[in-house]
Design a protein around this motif. Structure first.
Motif, PDB file in Angstrom:
ATOM      1  N   ALA A 118      45.594  43.015  31.979  1.00  0.00           N
ATOM      2  CA  ALA A 118      44.437  43.696  32.645  1.00  0.00           C
ATOM      3  C   ALA A 118      44.113  45.044  32.817  1.00  0.00           C
ATOM      4  N   LEU A 122      35.438  37.836  30.849  1.00  0.00           N
ATOM      5  CA  LEU A 122      34.994  38.575  31.382  1.00  0.00           C
ATOM      6  C   LEU A 122      35.346  39.057  32.600  1.00  0.00           C
ATOM      7  N   ASP A 123      34.648  37.832  33.171  1.00  0.00           N
ATOM      8  CA  ASP A 123      35.472  38.189  34.897  1.00  0.00           C
ATOM      9  C   ASP A 123      36.853  38.433  35.481  1.00  0.00           C
ATOM     10  N   TRP A 181      38.800  39.453  33.815  1.00  0.00           N
ATOM     11  CA  TRP A 181      39.177  41.012  32.759  1.00  0.00           C
ATOM     12  C   TRP A 181      38.504  42.242  34.187  1.00  0.00           C
ATOM     13  N   ARG A 182      37.347  41.560  34.790  1.00  0.00           N
ATOM     14  CA  ARG A 182      37.319  43.135  36.015  1.00  0.00           C
ATOM     15  C   ARG A 182      37.788  43.115  36.832  1.00  0.00           C
ATOM     16  N   GLU A 183      37.957  40.933  37.460  1.00  0.00           N
ATOM     17  CA  GLU A 183      38.601  40.767  38.649  1.00  0.00           C
ATOM     18  C   GLU A 183      39.964  41.603  38.722  1.00  0.00           C
ATOM     19  N   THR A 215      39.279  47.791  33.284  1.00  0.00           N
ATOM     20  CA  THR A 215      37.568  48.515  33.406  1.00  0.00           C
ATOM     21  C   THR A 215      37.786  49.354  32.253  1.00  0.00           C
TER      22      THR A 215
END
Length: 70
Positions: free
Chosen positions: A21, A41-42, A44-46, A50
Motif C-alpha cells: 500500500a 479493501l479495508d 488497503w485503506r488501513e 489511497t
C-alpha cells in the motif's frame, strides 16, 4: 510532458495489499467472495493505500447458458 504510469500491485490476500500500500498506486485482485474482497479493501485503506482498487472478473458470454458453460 510525460506522465508516470500507475503501479498497481496484484494481490490475493490482505497481507499482500498491506505490504505494498505505501508504494503502489492501487491494487488489482481476482473475483473472490464479497467478504474477502471487503477485507482486502479495508486492509488497503488501513495501510495507507489511497489509489484505485480493480477487480478481474471472468465472464462467459453466449446466446444460451449451455453454450456459455462449454
Amino acid at each position: 510532458m510525460l506522465r508516470r504510469a500507475a503501479l498497481l500491485v496484484a494481490a490475493l490476500t490482505p497481507t499482500t495489499v498491506r505490504r505494498f500500500a505505501p508504494a503502489a498506486d492501487g491494487f488489482i485482485t481476482v473475483q473472490q467472495p464479497l467478504e474477502d474482497l471487503r477485507r482486502m479493501l479495508d486492509a488497503w485503506r488501513e495501510a495507507g493505500g489511497t489509489g484505485r482498487a480493480a477487480l478481474q472478473v471472468h465472464l462467459s458470454w453466449a446466446p444460451s447458458p449451455d453454450e456459455a458453460r462449454a
